[in-house]
Scaffold this motif. Structure first.
Motif, PDB file in Angstrom:
ATOM      1  N   HIS A 257     -75.317   0.391  95.144  1.00 46.64           N
ATOM      2  CA  HIS A 257     -76.202   1.414  94.575  1.00 46.64           C
ATOM      3  C   HIS A 257     -76.861   2.128  95.751  1.00 46.64           C
ATOM      4  O   HIS A 257     -77.672   1.545  96.473  1.00 46.64           O
ATOM      5  CB  HIS A 257     -77.247   0.771  93.660  1.00 46.64           C
ATOM      6  CG  HIS A 257     -76.649   0.075  92.476  1.00 46.64           C
ATOM      7  ND1 HIS A 257     -76.181   0.750  91.372  1.00 46.64           N
ATOM      8  CD2 HIS A 257     -76.410  -1.248  92.248  1.00 46.64           C
ATOM      9  CE1 HIS A 257     -75.694  -0.132  90.500  1.00 46.64           C
ATOM     10  NE2 HIS A 257     -75.816  -1.336  91.010  1.00 46.64           N
ATOM     11  N   TYR A 258     -76.479   3.401  95.922  1.00 43.01           N
ATOM     12  CA  TYR A 258     -76.878   4.143  97.116  1.00 43.01           C
ATOM     13  C   TYR A 258     -78.072   5.048  96.813  1.00 43.01           C
ATOM     14  O   TYR A 258     -78.011   5.897  95.919  1.00 43.01           O
ATOM     15  CB  TYR A 258     -75.697   4.971  97.620  1.00 43.01           C
ATOM     16  CG  TYR A 258     -75.988   5.745  98.879  1.00 43.01           C
ATOM     17  CD1 TYR A 258     -76.389   5.107 100.040  1.00 43.01           C
ATOM     18  CD2 TYR A 258     -75.865   7.137  98.903  1.00 43.01           C
ATOM     19  CE1 TYR A 258     -76.658   5.814 101.196  1.00 43.01           C
ATOM     20  CE2 TYR A 258     -76.126   7.851 100.054  1.00 43.01           C
ATOM     21  CZ  TYR A 258     -76.529   7.186 101.195  1.00 43.01           C
ATOM     22  OH  TYR A 258     -76.800   7.893 102.336  1.00 43.01           O
ATOM     23  N   PHE A 259     -79.157   4.839  97.577  1.00 44.28           N
ATOM     24  CA  PHE A 259     -80.391   5.600  97.375  1.00 44.28           C
ATOM     25  C   PHE A 259     -80.672   6.549  98.539  1.00 44.28           C
ATOM     26  O   PHE A 259     -81.819   6.925  98.768  1.00 44.28           O
ATOM     27  CB  PHE A 259     -81.569   4.636  97.186  1.00 44.28           C
ATOM     28  CG  PHE A 259     -81.495   3.812  95.936  1.00 44.28           C
ATOM     29  CD1 PHE A 259     -82.031   4.269  94.752  1.00 44.28           C
ATOM     30  CD2 PHE A 259     -80.874   2.568  95.939  1.00 44.28           C
ATOM     31  CE1 PHE A 259     -81.955   3.509  93.585  1.00 44.28           C
ATOM     32  CE2 PHE A 259     -80.790   1.796  94.790  1.00 44.28           C
ATOM     33  CZ  PHE A 259     -81.329   2.269  93.605  1.00 44.28           C
ATOM     34  N   GLY A 260     -79.642   6.942  99.272  1.00 40.69           N
ATOM     35  CA  GLY A 260     -79.818   7.849 100.396  1.00 40.69           C
ATOM     36  C   GLY A 260     -80.301   9.218  99.952  1.00 40.69           C
ATOM     37  O   GLY A 260     -80.015   9.685  98.841  1.00 40.69           O
TER      38      GLY A 260
ATOM     39  N   ALA B  59     -83.212  -5.228 104.957  1.00 42.88           N
ATOM     40  CA  ALA B  59     -82.089  -6.153 105.123  1.00 42.88           C
ATOM     41  C   ALA B  59     -81.803  -6.898 103.820  1.00 42.88           C
ATOM     42  O   ALA B  59     -80.649  -7.086 103.427  1.00 42.88           O
ATOM     43  CB  ALA B  59     -82.381  -7.144 106.247  1.00 42.88           C
ATOM     44  N   GLY B  60     -82.859  -7.311 103.139  1.00 40.88           N
ATOM     45  CA  GLY B  60     -82.687  -7.995 101.859  1.00 40.88           C
ATOM     46  C   GLY B  60     -82.066  -7.093 100.814  1.00 40.88           C
ATOM     47  O   GLY B  60     -81.225  -7.524 100.008  1.00 40.88           O
TER      48      GLY B  60
ATOM     49  N   GLY C 179     -76.659  -4.951  97.844  1.00 44.85           N
ATOM     50  CA  GLY C 179     -75.938  -3.720  97.548  1.00 44.85           C
ATOM     51  C   GLY C 179     -76.838  -2.536  97.264  1.00 44.85           C
ATOM     52  O   GLY C 179     -76.400  -1.544  96.683  1.00 44.85           O
ATOM     53  N   LEU C 180     -78.107  -2.647  97.680  1.00 50.71           N
ATOM     54  CA  LEU C 180     -79.064  -1.545  97.525  1.00 50.71           C
ATOM     55  C   LEU C 180     -79.198  -0.879  98.887  1.00 50.71           C
ATOM     56  O   LEU C 180     -79.920  -1.343  99.763  1.00 50.71           O
ATOM     57  CB  LEU C 180     -80.421  -2.075  97.050  1.00 50.71           C
ATOM     58  CG  LEU C 180     -80.398  -2.860  95.735  1.00 50.71           C
ATOM     59  CD1 LEU C 180     -81.719  -3.585  95.514  1.00 50.71           C
ATOM     60  CD2 LEU C 180     -80.112  -1.924  94.559  1.00 50.71           C
TER      61      LEU C 180
ATOM     62  N   GLY D 243     -78.720   0.943  88.560  1.00 52.25           N
ATOM     63  CA  GLY D 243     -79.166   0.875  89.947  1.00 52.25           C
ATOM     64  C   GLY D 243     -80.674   0.857  90.056  1.00 52.25           C
ATOM     65  O   GLY D 243     -81.243   0.105  90.863  1.00 52.25           O
ATOM     66  N   ALA D 244     -81.351   1.687  89.251  1.00 50.81           N
ATOM     67  CA  ALA D 244     -82.810   1.710  89.259  1.00 50.81           C
ATOM     68  C   ALA D 244     -83.378   0.369  88.797  1.00 50.81           C
ATOM     69  O   ALA D 244     -84.358  -0.141  89.360  1.00 50.81           O
ATOM     70  CB  ALA D 244     -83.320   2.838  88.375  1.00 50.81           C
TER      71      ALA D 244
END
Length: 448
Positions: free
Chosen positions: A8-11, A402-403, A408-409, A433-434
């Motif tokens: 789940h990408y939050f970029g 890191a956690g 996968g976040l 993802g949220a």
């Protein structure tokens, strides 16, 4: 190696894209519509390319209910390019209006004998008056509520001079040197309009959502008014909004704006194109632009032709080689939203955006001793959720990141200019993802 559905990408951008769009794109890159060549290889002058443009325009028009009195342009240069384009185009319109007014006034004055000189002197007199008006009366109002509107105001000052840029809102100065609030509208110092005894501003510019600082305007500001289609006040400012990072995430009353623009790489597609929604009355033949000779004579810059909206509109966004693949991606994303939400259109996406933001903010607010949300609650962005962990302790924030990566976040590191954590909640971020991020926030806080 993790699969796509495990991450789940939050970029903050380039942002995630819907997986079905990418799967379809993989085929289009190899063989587009059974042509035997990929979509990146087709001519931007081809019938297929024209259809891609038409489809993307149609999808955006339906999503935002864009009136037929507006044109939709696709350009390059990103949102940053439009910082300059806004100034080049709208100042040129302001100058030409003033030139024509001066020409009319002085022509009448000469004919009546109220102005000395001959008709041969008329052009020189017009330019003399015009230059005096540019020097004394040209003003551009900027609402500076974050890093991007600040950069836009700085670019305007670089192009036309700092004396012509009125920072009507300086949120940083109002908040101890850091962005994070939008001052009350009663404190804004907008340039008074002619009818109020002031010079009036050519435009009022704001960034609807500040990606770096997590600040979003909750709604359209009530104190700014601009040209409507039937507005007879020639001195009303033109309202310009940078919506790069909250584009197609909520309902927008397009008629309130003269210009809306946004880079595609947040909610709409991949990096490479900028979308501009511009009122047709600001384009020829309705609007007239100052000539390069006039702009030079009054000491104002002449913009690059690739940023000239009139030229781009005349050529249906194909004045130069447009990256058609990028437009196709944007069109597919927008068509997917129409298919998903049906008659709700963009309101359906707005509801989901709010749901996801509430999940994340709810978890953050639950543990005030661990998390500090940076912007004031009244202007929290739904798109870019900026916070600090343990007061900004560098080691603990690294531990937090890191956690998150292990689960996968990813893409949660804050902008390099401000640090901290930033969860960008763009359209392609799923509710799942949220929820997973909210769960991690709770687990981290309870195991700190």
């Amino acid at each position: 190696m993790p699969s796509r559905d495990q991450i789940h990408y939050f970029g903050a951008g380039p942002a995630p894209l819907p997986t079905p769009v990418l799967e379809k794109a993989a085929g289009a890159l190899l063989n587009y519509q059974d042509t035997g060549i990929g979509i990146c290889e087709i001519s931007h002058r081809s019938a297929q390319a024209n259809q891609v443009l038409a489809d993307a325009k149609s999808a955006l028009t339906q999503l935002l209910d864009v009136p037929d009195t507006y044109d939709i342009l696709f350009l390059q240069g990103g949102g940053t390019g439009e910082f300059s384009a806004v100034v080049y185009n709208l100042v040129s319109i302001w100058v030409e209006k003033r030139r024509r007014r001066a020409l009319e006034d002085l022509t009448i004055a000469l004919a009546d004998g109220k102005e000395p000189g001959s008709k041969e002197d008329l052009n020189a007199k017009v330019l003399q008056r015009l230059k005096a008006e540019v020097d004394k009366e040209l003003k551009l109002d900027y609402l500076v509520t974050g890093s991007w509107s600040q950069k836009a105001s700085q670019e305007a000052a670089r192009l036309v001079g700092a004396d012509k840029v009125n920072v009507a809102v300086d949120a940083k100065a109002r908040n101890g040197g850091k962005f994070g609030i939008i001052p009350p509208e009663s404190e804004w110092s907008l340039t008074p309009r002619k009818r109020e005894g002031g010079p009036g501003s050519a435009l009022i510019y704001f960034c609807d959502n500040e990606t770096v600082d997590g600040v979003e305007f909750p709604s359209f500001p009530t104190s700014i008014t601009g040209h409507a289609e039937d507005d007879v006040d020639d001195d009303a400012p033109l309202i310009v909004a940078d919506m790069s990072s909250n584009f197609i995430s909520r309902k927008v009353d397009v008629k309130k704006y003269a210009v809306i623009f946004g880079g595609a790489q947040k909610n709409v597609g991949n990096a490479g194109i900028t979308i501009v929604i511009v009122r047709k009355s600001l384009l020829p033949p309705t609007a007239a632009l100052a000539s390069p000779e006039v702009l030079r004579a009054v000491g104002l810059p002449i913009g690059p032709i690739v940023f000239d909206w009139a030229t781009i509109a005349k050529n249906d966004s194909l004045y130069n080689t447009l990256p058609i693949f990028d437009v196709w991606i944007a069109g597919q994303v927008m068509a997917g939203l129409l298919e998903k939400f049906g008659s709700k259109k963009i309101q359906g996406q707005e509801e989901i955006s709010r749901q996801k933001a509430n999940l994340i903010y709810g978890a953050l607010d639950k543990y005030p001793n661990v998390y500090h949300v940076v912007p004031d609650e009244s202007v929290r962005s739904r798109m870019n959720i900026c916070f600090r962990v343990h007061g900004g302790d560098a080691d603990k924030e690294k531990q937090f990141l890191a956690g998150a990566e292990k689960l996968g976040l990813s893409g949660l590191k804050g902008h390099r200019s401000v640090g901290g954590i930033r969860a960008s909640n763009y359209n392609a971020v799923s509710v799942e993802g949220a929820k997973k991020l909210a769960t991690y926030l709770e687990e981290y806080a309870n195991n700190k």
